[in-house]
Design a protein around this motif. Structure first.
Motif, PDB file in Angstrom:
ATOM      1  N   MET A   8       0.838  -1.194   0.000  1.00  0.00           N
ATOM      2  CA  MET A   8       0.000   0.000   0.000  1.00  0.00           C
ATOM      3  C   MET A   8       0.878   1.251   0.000  1.00  0.00           C
ATOM      4  O   MET A   8       1.866   1.310   0.727  1.00  0.00           O
ATOM      5  CB  MET A   8      -0.924   0.007   1.218  1.00  0.00           C
ATOM      6  N   LEU A   9       0.495   2.208  -0.832  1.00  0.00           N
ATOM      7  CA  LEU A   9       1.242   3.454  -0.946  1.00  0.00           C
ATOM      8  C   LEU A   9       0.286   4.633  -0.880  1.00  0.00           C
ATOM      9  O   LEU A   9      -0.890   4.501  -1.212  1.00  0.00           O
ATOM     10  CB  LEU A   9       1.983   3.507  -2.287  1.00  0.00           C
ATOM     11  N   GLY A  10       0.804   5.758  -0.470  1.00  0.00           N
ATOM     12  CA  GLY A  10       0.116   7.031  -0.623  1.00  0.00           C
ATOM     13  C   GLY A  10       0.667   7.691  -1.868  1.00  0.00           C
ATOM     14  O   GLY A  10       1.885   7.769  -2.033  1.00  0.00           O
ATOM     15  N   THR A  11      -0.190   8.149  -2.754  1.00  0.00           N
ATOM     16  CA  THR A  11       0.304   8.662  -4.044  1.00  0.00           C
ATOM     17  C   THR A  11       1.159   9.905  -3.912  1.00  0.00           C
ATOM     18  O   THR A  11       1.937  10.206  -4.816  1.00  0.00           O
ATOM     19  CB  THR A  11      -0.858   8.959  -5.021  1.00  0.00           C
ATOM     20  N   ILE A  12       1.043  10.636  -2.789  1.00  0.00           N
ATOM     21  CA  ILE A  12       1.847  11.850  -2.634  1.00  0.00           C
ATOM     22  C   ILE A  12       2.887  11.695  -1.524  1.00  0.00           C
ATOM     23  O   ILE A  12       3.295  12.670  -0.900  1.00  0.00           O
ATOM     24  CB  ILE A  12       0.960  13.087  -2.391  1.00  0.00           C
TER      25      ILE A  12
END
Length: 172
Positions: free
Chosen positions: A75-79
């Motif tokens: 899981m990643l945060g796009t920013i």
């Protein structure tokens, strides 16, 4: 090696009638998860510890050869301004299937923790609030663990492509 030591100790406590953990752990179903440096630790431990059955790496730091050798959710945060999303995506690409990559739009590194530092990564209303980000994290982590760790296939439809906007998604 520290995580392996702790796993050994927890499993020993599970078998000790004097321990409060006695009988509480299903040794056939062990997951590892980590955020940031804990995500890097997840890569490193799953590479050497065969008792880990599934992995969840959240906004993980990664090395040039990082990979997950078990079913995984990245899981990643796009920013995210703390870790390298391109490196994390490359680690996802090297990982074995089944694997999912879920990126939460309008959120950064701190979406996966209880800390919301006043940075571009966590700046509501420009970004999601912590509560909104946590709901999105749980929306994916719970069905992933139920499907791949617990073996409850009725949860697997929730792991398909999202029906709502706000996510970048890949699965193999």
């Amino acid at each position: 090696q520290d995580v392996v030591f702790v796993l050994d100790q927890v499993l020993a406590a599970d078998n000790d009638p004097q321990s409060p953990l006695y009988g509480a752990i299903d040794e056939s179903r062990i997951a590892m998860t980590g955020h940031s440096f804990g995500g890097l630790t997840t890569y490193l431990v799953t590479a050497i510890e065969p008792r880990i059955d599934v992995a969840v790496a959240m906004a993980p730091a990664s090395l040039a050869n990082s990979t997950l050798p078990v079913p995984s959710l990245t899981m990643l945060g796009t920013i995210d301004s703390v870790i390298s999303n391109p490196n994390a995506r490359a680690a996802y690409g090297r990982s074995v299937s089944p694997k999912l990559l879920v990126e939460i739009e309008h959120t950064g590194h701190y979406a996966f923790s209880d800390v919301c530092l006043s940075t571009s990564d966590c700046n509501p209303p420009t970004t999601l609030t912590s509560a909104e980000a946590h709901a999105d994290v749980l929306r994916w982590v719970l069905p992933f663990l139920k499907t791949y760790l617990v073996g409850e296939s009725e949860w697997s439809p929730l792991l398909g492509p999202p029906s709502q906007p706000g996510f970048v998604y890949a699965a193999e």
